[in-house]
Scaffold this motif. Structure first.
Motif, PDB file in Angstrom:
ATOM      1  N   VAL B 318      40.847 -64.475 -54.079  1.00  0.00           N
ATOM      2  CA  VAL B 318      39.205 -65.205 -54.300  1.00  0.00           C
ATOM      3  C   VAL B 318      38.903 -65.640 -55.435  1.00  0.00           C
ATOM      4  CG1 VAL B 318      36.615 -65.652 -53.596  1.00  0.00           C
ATOM      5  CG2 VAL B 318      38.703 -64.309 -52.082  1.00  0.00           C
ATOM      6  N   LEU B 319      39.072 -64.840 -56.755  1.00  0.00           N
ATOM      7  CA  LEU B 319      37.557 -64.482 -58.103  1.00  0.00           C
ATOM      8  C   LEU B 319      38.725 -65.278 -58.900  1.00  0.00           C
ATOM      9  CD1 LEU B 319      35.879 -61.696 -58.438  1.00  0.00           C
ATOM     10  CD2 LEU B 319      34.819 -63.646 -57.912  1.00  0.00           C
ATOM     11  N   LYS B 320      40.155 -65.448 -58.350  1.00  0.00           N
ATOM     12  CA  LYS B 320      40.704 -66.145 -59.801  1.00  0.00           C
ATOM     13  C   LYS B 320      41.542 -67.347 -58.526  1.00  0.00           C
ATOM     14  CE  LYS B 320      41.724 -62.418 -62.922  1.00  0.00           C
ATOM     15  NZ  LYS B 320      41.826 -61.350 -63.362  1.00  0.00           N
ATOM     16  N   ASP B 321      41.468 -68.052 -57.584  1.00  0.00           N
ATOM     17  CA  ASP B 321      41.910 -68.604 -57.630  1.00  0.00           C
ATOM     18  C   ASP B 321      43.396 -68.425 -56.605  1.00  0.00           C
ATOM     19  OD1 ASP B 321      42.516 -70.931 -55.579  1.00  0.00           O
ATOM     20  OD2 ASP B 321      41.736 -72.254 -56.787  1.00  0.00           O
ATOM     21  N   LYS B 322      43.655 -67.613 -56.670  1.00  0.00           N
ATOM     22  CA  LYS B 322      44.889 -67.033 -56.165  1.00  0.00           C
ATOM     23  C   LYS B 322      45.374 -67.451 -54.718  1.00  0.00           C
ATOM     24  CE  LYS B 322      46.210 -63.459 -59.653  1.00  0.00           C
ATOM     25  NZ  LYS B 322      46.893 -62.121 -59.787  1.00  0.00           N
ATOM     26  N   PRO B 323      46.781 -67.148 -54.409  1.00  0.00           N
ATOM     27  CA  PRO B 323      47.356 -67.433 -53.147  1.00  0.00           C
ATOM     28  C   PRO B 323      46.902 -66.175 -51.905  1.00  0.00           C
ATOM     29  CG  PRO B 323      49.002 -67.486 -54.595  1.00  0.00           C
ATOM     30  CD  PRO B 323      47.753 -67.399 -55.267  1.00  0.00           C
ATOM     31  N   VAL B 324      46.732 -65.570 -51.437  1.00  0.00           N
ATOM     32  CA  VAL B 324      46.838 -64.603 -50.495  1.00  0.00           C
ATOM     33  C   VAL B 324      47.968 -63.735 -50.633  1.00  0.00           C
ATOM     34  CG1 VAL B 324      44.126 -64.827 -49.357  1.00  0.00           C
ATOM     35  CG2 VAL B 324      46.614 -64.952 -48.090  1.00  0.00           C
ATOM     36  N   PRO B 325      47.523 -62.596 -50.490  1.00  0.00           N
ATOM     37  CA  PRO B 325      48.928 -61.528 -50.699  1.00  0.00           C
ATOM     38  C   PRO B 325      49.573 -61.794 -49.505  1.00  0.00           C
ATOM     39  CG  PRO B 325      46.714 -59.897 -50.685  1.00  0.00           C
ATOM     40  CD  PRO B 325      46.528 -61.604 -50.271  1.00  0.00           C
TER      41      PRO B 325
END
Lengths: 361, 361, 361, 361
Positions: B318-325
């Motif tokens: 969320v905080l780094k706007d990455k894909p969820v694992p």
């Protein structure tokens, strides 16, 4: 409809600084940030330029608002600082602890307080004069789940009858980096540096018996450069205690398979084995070579959880004004025995103790 | 002299709420407080009076400023709330996830999204329309150190050649408290409630193969009351995938020795065994009964670290706007297979899938 | 002064012949010579020229006075012959057993009596007509120390409450020599050839329950040539018994790490695990790869002691006219289930049994 | 048609007698009868009335034609006798061996030859004068599969680099029967009676190094009556060898869980662990107490196979006139070290050795 919306942002956190940013110091900062909800790392300190550089550019340190110092005494004046975690080399443990106590700060100091018993005693004395401060030496194994479960079984449940024998090993993976040898001149020798944890465990499980005599022998297999410090890279020692109790230790700097730390406590009705078969995780690979598992490469993988618990219990002791989980003076006897073993190793003679357990030199 | 004194108090923290304060929900709050440095639990919610009571009087919750709600929809309006961890019973997972997404909140929802595939699909569809939101289903084993190491060995290193067979168990300690039976009517049956993790692991290690056929059988040994729900307390199922791959599962509610969850992945050149001998810690007791060790009583002791990693990776996504694992839709096939096994269990017939892996009903 | 000097040379020994001098037959001769004090191998028989050659030039065989035959029927007339151990390929087990019984000889026949149930039944019938003869099928695992200890615990001591579930594996080391494939056309398929031991164990530990239904699936990973025989090299099967009992099996021809045969028996109050972590001996090597141990390469290293005990108990049954340790007819149900699993494997359909446990074809 | 019908009854068998019918002697007779095809036990001898009684009425002894003697010297004249297995108490080992050698008989004598080194040397000298006779001391662990595999790995394959450290334990199950205490006055003390095997293993794996110094300590936990013999029931000893090699030992008479004998050999590149987790068989029981396995109660269950191999190799050495597998004189250094440890235990002083490895008294 909804209930008590909270107006504040979190609890009072213990403002703590970490001094020393070697392998260990960095890990302690990591633990404090990630696993100690009621602590706030406000400062770190190092005298090594590359460590200061590293810390200043570390994103996490910036995010968490950690100030970076290059002077320990200056750091002690950091606004609002309440406690210090000392993670430097052994030779400055005592002076740094004394300075922090002088400033009225709580201290968690890595073991040992000093390789010099008189100096260590002076720290204990100073701490006694400030009962309002929590001063604790870090014996991380005391916070390990398996060692605690063993203590519960041995000391509380009487699961093995009367415990009378402890075997304990501290065996490190062979260090090809030269890291360990760099510190070898200052660590007090293999029994003071390695066996200190094992001696502490032995005293714990055997009910703090008084040592009577000990002997040790060792060998040099991979680090001939230790010879100049009168030290070895593999050593075995036996301690005889009053009351028919015995502990024996094997320390090694040269294991091929990993960090192998194990302890066996034998009593009149049974035995408890801790980590006799070390495991990195719970995976087994079955292939042409048979069945195998990996071993932790370092104490960190083995004791990461223990460090977190230690930090939390120290912080709780401060915030709730409880006794520290391990009295500071208990480290003195551990060091006395470590030195007696080291002396036997060097002299080839039996080291003997007086009726109070003081080494007869 | 000293360097850059920090002027702030810590990083931006993800403001998160936990809904559901059963055994699991409480543990998630505990994890978020103690092991997720970049999250801040701002609210919890329950509809159970005794849980609300408990939460309101909890010292930790007060200290950490956690608001307690009895209404989920109201809670979604908590000032500044950014994310929700849904830990309620399965029947409301989907509606609560949809409501949170509607409000523009990120969601970590306990598995499964729903026991009804259409409903689960609706959640996946809703999440797809809001690519700015992180919506993730919690398959905690994917975050376990041993399972990850197994994945690295199997999928990245090719340590066992081509993996073609997975055996996986989810075996719970016999529950004498009645806790489990209370939820039995709503959990979708043993293969949906228990085997879902094993099915997910099988798909992971086998490279997401398409199911072709499956069969299952079961028995009732301790919970005759499950009969009314067409369910059993011990079951074995086998799944045949296209491409010559196989997975088979054993689920049990009635183990005597603890929470025993193990997985074996067999390939053309070897086998990886995960947790085939479960251990609570690394202690062995040797006494008149031989040598023994204890087993974790519950999934919590086995997977506590995995939950912490899951929470941290979700927060970081969320905080780094990455894909969820773990993509949300990957749970759909898992559920399809779980339902097919449950259907085979009840009917005694082979369940078959079409070329896309849809159950032919 | 001295007491009763003995005037004789030893006890009456059972005069026994071994037919078949493949890998197995040679080992049986070895067992009889070295570990069965009351047996005397008087003859061996083979139809393979190279085996006959080998036997004739074998120093041990000469020393122990073992006659070598190339004709089974002729061998049956060996002077004084009392018993035959049949260790040929499965297709001649029945006819050779019948011929020996006809001659009035005791028989220990390797499992299975036949892949054809009618033929197997004919052997059982023939044996029933000669109650003076001991006729036994060799299920070696019944004589293994660990399996016997498990039986004592499960059946005699009730250590796990009511046993209701058996998991059992027969997994062979990948055979690079082609040995196994040469016999593949005659062994009845993977469930008849491999799982037969596992099925026998399941019936033993579950108290001879009546089968109700079963299903199986398999895959071909290393031996595509098996396809012509409708067979596979890895297979999983599940059997549902009346009374809420279950057994499931995994058979493999392609293990990388050794001969891995394990069994778990689950009951209402516990579980017994047999050989779940197989070990060649009790050595562990710790080195750069971690910690590892070796696994037996073949059934022989795993079951050598069991074969010796089996031979001794058979010989004792004959010499002391006791019942054989395992009734001949018990092999029939084992084969019925093996064939049902093989049929399910080929058809993809559930195999079902009638109320007496006969396969409905 | 048929081939070479044999006209004889079996090979030449070594006519052997067993002297001493205690627990051990009876087992040796059993081994010779059941597991040594080329030996024939023709006589046994005991001076204990109840053992003679037992032997005379033993059905097996009658069947196998074993004569029972009450006088060792008379027994040595048994017609055709070729060899003697001496299994009496240690104090008569030497004289009985000498008498047998005098008669021209081969001898397998239980360890140790004597607790008196001069006497032991006299046996070695006598044997040297009769190179036609095979005289061997029984160090059974040398014939154990695991110890042999360890030797192959350490000495032949170099699997652990240069071996430099051996840890070895001989820990007996607490003996509630009084059996052990009855022999305590004659066994030479704990390091001579128990550690002798461990010392032998250490010398084997370390390449027969020369001892330099040793120290030991012990305690009395269950057998206060040992005090009168200057002995203890638990002891730890460390031996320093020339060339930087070390061995350390733990001996115990008071284990709760079984006969626990383990050895670790550490080298510059790895470690071999033998029997560090002892197991009676390969069963694990999982129930309310966790997971457990049983341990062998006595050396017999642990070393039964080793005794059989030892007997076979001795018999083969005689019949084929090969060297005995273990030179007789190798036992002398083992005893020298055992006595040095016992002396250190009693005196509390370091025992030291001269340049040839002779104890400086």
């Amino acid at each position: 409809m909804s209930a008590n919306i909270s107006l504040h942002d979190g609890p009072e956190r213990l403002k703590i600084a970490v001094v020393g940013l070697g392998r260990m110091g960095k890990r302690h900062v990591h633990t404090l940030i990630n696993r100690v909800a009621r602590a706030q790392v406000v400062a770190v300190c190092s005298t090594e330029a590359h460590e200061i550089e590293w810390a200043k550019s570390n994103e996490d340190y910036k995010d968490f608002g950690i100030s970076v110092y290059d002077d320990y005494i200056v750091m002690l004046n950091h606004p609002g600082l309440q406690a210090v975690w000392i993670s430097t080399s052994t030779d400055v443990h005592a002076s740094q602890t004394l300075a922090a106590v002088e400033k009225g700060l709580h201290v968690l100091c890595e073991k040992p307080l000093s390789t010099d018993l008189t100096e260590a005693q002076s720290v204990v004395d100073a701490a006694k004069k400030r009962p309002d401060l929590k001063v604790m030496a870090g014996f991380s194994r005391r916070f390990d789940k398996s060692y605690r479960n063993a203590a519960a079984k041995v000391l509380d449940e009487g699961a093995i009858g009367e415990p009378f024998l402890v075997r304990s090993n501290t065996c490190d993976l062979k260090d090809e980096t030269g890291f360990f040898v760099r510190y070898a001149s200052r660590n007090g020798g293999i029994f003071v540096d390695c066996a200190i944890h094992d001696i502490d465990l032995a005293l714990w499980y055997l009910g703090n018996p008084i040592p009577q005599a000990c002997w040790a022998t060792g060998t040099l297999k991979h680090h001939p450069e230790l010879k100049q410090y009168n030290d070895v890279d593999n050593a075995v020692g036996v301690v005889e205690f009053r009351g028919g109790k015995i502990a024996y230790f094997y320390c090694s700097r040269t294991q091929a398979h990993g960090h192998d730390v194990c302890t066996e406590i034998t009593g009149t009705d049974g035995k408890i084995m801790v980590n006799v078969v070390p495991r990195q995780d719970n995976i087994v690979v079955a292939d042409k070579q048979g069945m195998r598992h990996e071993v932790q490469p370092e104490y960190w993988q083995r004791f990461e959880d223990a460090f977190a618990l230690e930090a939390n219990e120290f912080v709780e002791a401060v915030l709730k004004d409880k006794p520290v989980p391990l009295p500071l003076e208990s480290g003195l006897r551990v060091m006395e025995i470590g030195r007696a073993l080291q002396q036997a190793l060097i002299s080839g003679q039996v080291s003997r103790f007086d009726a109070e357990g003081k080494l007869i030199e």
